[in-house]
Each structure stands twice: as structure tokens, then as C-alpha cells.
Design an enzyme around this catalytic site. Structure first.
Site, PDB file in Angstrom:
ATOM      1  N   ASP A 108      -0.377   7.157  24.725  1.00  0.00           N
ATOM      2  CA  ASP A 108       0.403   8.426  23.956  1.00  0.00           C
ATOM      3  C   ASP A 108      -0.320   8.675  22.768  1.00  0.00           C
ATOM      4  O   ASP A 108      -0.734   7.614  22.029  1.00  0.00           O
ATOM      5  CB  ASP A 108       1.765   7.811  24.082  1.00  0.00           C
ATOM      6  CG  ASP A 108       2.490   7.870  25.271  1.00  0.00           C
ATOM      7  OD1 ASP A 108       1.900   8.344  26.362  1.00  0.00           O
ATOM      8  OD2 ASP A 108       3.788   7.187  25.235  1.00  0.00           O
ATOM      9  N   ARG A 138      -3.700  14.068  28.474  1.00  0.00           N
ATOM     10  CA  ARG A 138      -2.618  14.822  28.454  1.00  0.00           C
ATOM     11  C   ARG A 138      -2.356  15.986  27.412  1.00  0.00           C
ATOM     12  O   ARG A 138      -2.622  15.620  26.249  1.00  0.00           O
ATOM     13  CB  ARG A 138      -1.371  14.059  28.392  1.00  0.00           C
ATOM     14  CG  ARG A 138      -0.058  14.532  28.190  1.00  0.00           C
ATOM     15  CD  ARG A 138       1.075  13.565  27.838  1.00  0.00           C
ATOM     16  NE  ARG A 138       1.219  12.564  28.679  1.00  0.00           N
ATOM     17  CZ  ARG A 138       1.717  11.245  28.263  1.00  0.00           C
ATOM     18  NH1 ARG A 138       2.017  10.949  27.207  1.00  0.00           N
ATOM     19  NH2 ARG A 138       1.456  10.508  29.280  1.00  0.00           N
TER      20      ARG A 138
END
Ligand code: FDA
Length: 296
Positions: A125, A174
Site C-alpha cells: 500500500d 494499483r
């Protein structure tokens, strides 16, 4: 942000955790790994994949980082033993990035190695701008050896340059708007510019044959992503949409029904408070309708 949303955002900071918990339930699978497994099985049955995240952001010593590392490895083993269509999402601060980079690298290497043994993908992340350089450097250093990806944030002015700089190897990102509060010098503040930069970065990534997790609940961006997928003739397995657990399930169904693959971000754990506060601040309307119902 409207005056109402600003006020709700300030209000959320002041309400007790027990109250936040009432609203936060929808965003979190539950306190335990079994909860993430149960929710993943339900989502898999509905045709969605998941990425499982262990909640917990503020570690203060080596032992805590090792606890979270071992829990991440347990997630990988549960994905394998239950044959889930899922992967792992990981925060570097939870692995000790702010305590010692060497400690963080030691922890993530153990996770990456176990993931490789089990054939499971791991995504790092992206956190606030104090972590961007380290996160991208770690991604660059490990991307050849392990099946990993990371995250790019469309609100960051630097992102388009980062894509160029990383283009000398495998690209797996992402792409999201970005959730942390950043100053204007670092991040675009205007919603429309963030949207434009999202599609600009997405198209640049498609041109470079990157694998992209298109992470958004903004239907305008979902539309433009679909347009680009068609224009670039991408096959179904060359990209995926991504959404957060508990957010706009109708849009999730629409994306799936159009034949795209979609992955749901499934957080679990006891340290749910900071994550839930971020989610609630994104959606003050949830508090608004609850208050209206209460006052009626
Ligand atoms: P926007 O915020 O404009 O939302 C569009 C619409 O979605 C809203 O109008 C509302 O209807 C709905 N919505 C959005 N949030 C909601 C909520 N909490 N509750 C209910 N409805 C809501 N960020 C980051 O900085 N680093 C990261 O690693 C990640 N990882 C990540 C993974 C995945 C799978 C997703 C989907 C998102 C992230 N994010 C993230 C968060 C991301 O940066 C962003 O903050 C949110 O996705 C919200 O932005 P949208 O693109 O959805 O648009």
C-alpha cells in the site's frame, strides 16, 4: 469539501471509538483472520477477488512489527489452505519503516519469501508522502525477485514522473486518488485535476503495458477506465478494478456484470480505528443520514 462535510469531519475526530465502531462495521471484515476468510469466501462466491489487509498503523517497537509480520504470513497461509481467490496488501510503516529501514526490509523479505513459496501476489500500500520515496525504492529493488506491486496516487504531483522513472522494469500498480492530507505543493487539491491526472496516469500506464488495479468508486473514472480498456484492446486478465469493502456495492455489481474482474480490499484486525476514521471522513453523508434518522 462543503462546510457541512468539513464540520462532520471535525466531529468524527471528537466522537468516542465506540460510536465510530457503529458506523465503521461495514468497512471491516471483523477483528480476526477468520472474519477476513469468511468475507473473502462470500465475495469469491459473488465473482469478486479480494486483497486482505491486516489493520494496524502505529507500531512503536520491533516486537509489534514482528507480530504484524507473522500475522501477514498467517494471512498468506490461510489464502493457500482455504484456496481463496485473494492476495495480500501490506503497509510498510506496520513493518517498521519509521523505526528502522533494516528492520522493515527484514520483515517484508520474510513475507515476500513465504508468498513466493505459496504463489501469492503481495501489494505494498502507499501511505503519506513521507513514505513515497522508500515505498517506490523498495518496489524497484524487489520487483524482479518477487511477485509484488505497489500503489500510485493520482493526487500526487510527482506520480507521472514516478511512472517514467520506474518504466525500466515490470510495472504492477494499483492506481487510486490518494487518501492522506497533503499540502498543495505536494498534491493537487482540486477534485477535477485529480480526476484528470488519474486518467492521464492510467493511459500512460496502459501505454507502457503495466498491469493496473483501477481502484476507485468514482463512476466518472470507472467510465474513462472502461473507455481506455477498449481503446487499448486489453484482455480481461490484463487489468482489474478494485473497490473497498462496504463502499457502493451497486457499482461493484455493475462492474462485474460488464465482464470485468474486480478485487475488494478486505481489512481485518483489532486496530480498526484510524482506518475507519479515514473511511468515514470520505463519506460524511453516512453520518448525516444517521443523524437525520436519529432526529426524525
Ligand atoms: P471519491 O472519493 O470521489 O468517491 C466516489 C464515490 O464513492 C463517492 O461519491 C461516494 O459515493 C463513494 N465513496 C467513496 N468513499 C466512500 C466511503 N468511505 N463510504 C461510502 N461511500 C464512499 N489510498 C491511498 O492513499 N493509499 C492506498 O494504498 C490506497 N489503497 C486503496 C485500495 C483500494 C482497493 C481502494 C478502492 C482505494 C484505496 N485508497 C488508497 C483510497 C483512495 O485513495 C481514495 O481515497 C478512495 O478510493 C476514494 O476515492 P474514489 O476514487 O473512490 O473517489
Amino acid at each position: 469539501m462543503s462546510l457541512f462535510n468539513k464540520s462532520v469531519s471535525m466531529f468524527i475526530d471528537k466522537v468516542p471509538p465506540s460510536t465510530v465502531a457503529v458506523f465503521a462495521k461495514r468497512y471491516i471484515a471483523g477483528p480476526n483472520l477468520e472474519d477476513a476468510v469468511r468475507v473473502t469466501k462470500q465475495l469469491n462466491a459473488q465473482g469478486a477477488m479480494t486483497t486482505i489487509d491486516v489493520l494496524g498503523e502505529f507500531v512503536s517497537n520491533k516486537e509489534e512489527t514482528e507480530h504484524f509480520r507473522d500475522l501477514a504470513i498467517k494471512v498468506l497461509e490461510a489464502i493457500d489452505s482455504h484456496q481463496l481467490d485473494a492476495n495480500l496488501s501490506l503497509k510498510l510503516t506496520q513493518m517498521g519503516l519509521k523505526l528502522s529501514k533494516a528492520l522493515c526490509l527484514d520483515n517484508i523479505e520474510k513475507i515476500f519469501k513465504r508468498a513466493k513459496e505459496l504463489g501469492i501476489f503481495v501489494r505494498i500500500d502507499m501511505e503519506d508522502s513521507t513514505c513515497t520515496d522508500d515505498t517506490l525504492e523498495i518496489y524497484r529493488n524487489y520487483r524482479d525477485e518477487f511477485n509484488i506491486g505497489t500503489v500510485l496516487q493520482a493526487y500526487m504531483r510527482r506520480t507521472i514522473n514516478d511512472i517514467e522513472k520506474l518504466s525500466d522494469g515490470r510495472l504492477n500498480f494499483r492506481l487510486c486518488k490518494g487518501i492522506y492530507i497533503e499540502p498543495r505543493k505536494i498534491a493537487y487539491q482540486e477534485k477535477d485535476i485529480v480526476r484528470d491526472n488519474y486518467t492521464y496516469c492510467l493511459e500512460t500506464l496502459f501505454k507502457k503495458k503495466a498491469y493496473v488495479g483501477i481502484a476507485t468508486h468514482d463512476e466518472y473514472l470507472v467510465f474513462h477506465a472502461e473507455r481506455l480498456i477498449r481503446e487499448y484492446g486489453l484482455k480481461r486478465n490484463e487489468y482489474e478494478y478494485q473497490m473497498l469493502l462496504g463502499v457502493d456495492e451497486e457499482l461493484r455489481e455493475i462492474i462485474l456484470s460488464r465482464g470485468h474482474r474486480l478485487r475488494v480490499y478486505v481489512p481485518f484486525g483489532r486496530d480498526w480505528l484510524p482506518y475507519s476514521i479515514r473511511r468515514l471522513k470520505e463519506n460524511p453523508n453516512l453520518i448525516k443520514s444517521a443523524l437525520e434518522g436519529y432526529l426524525r
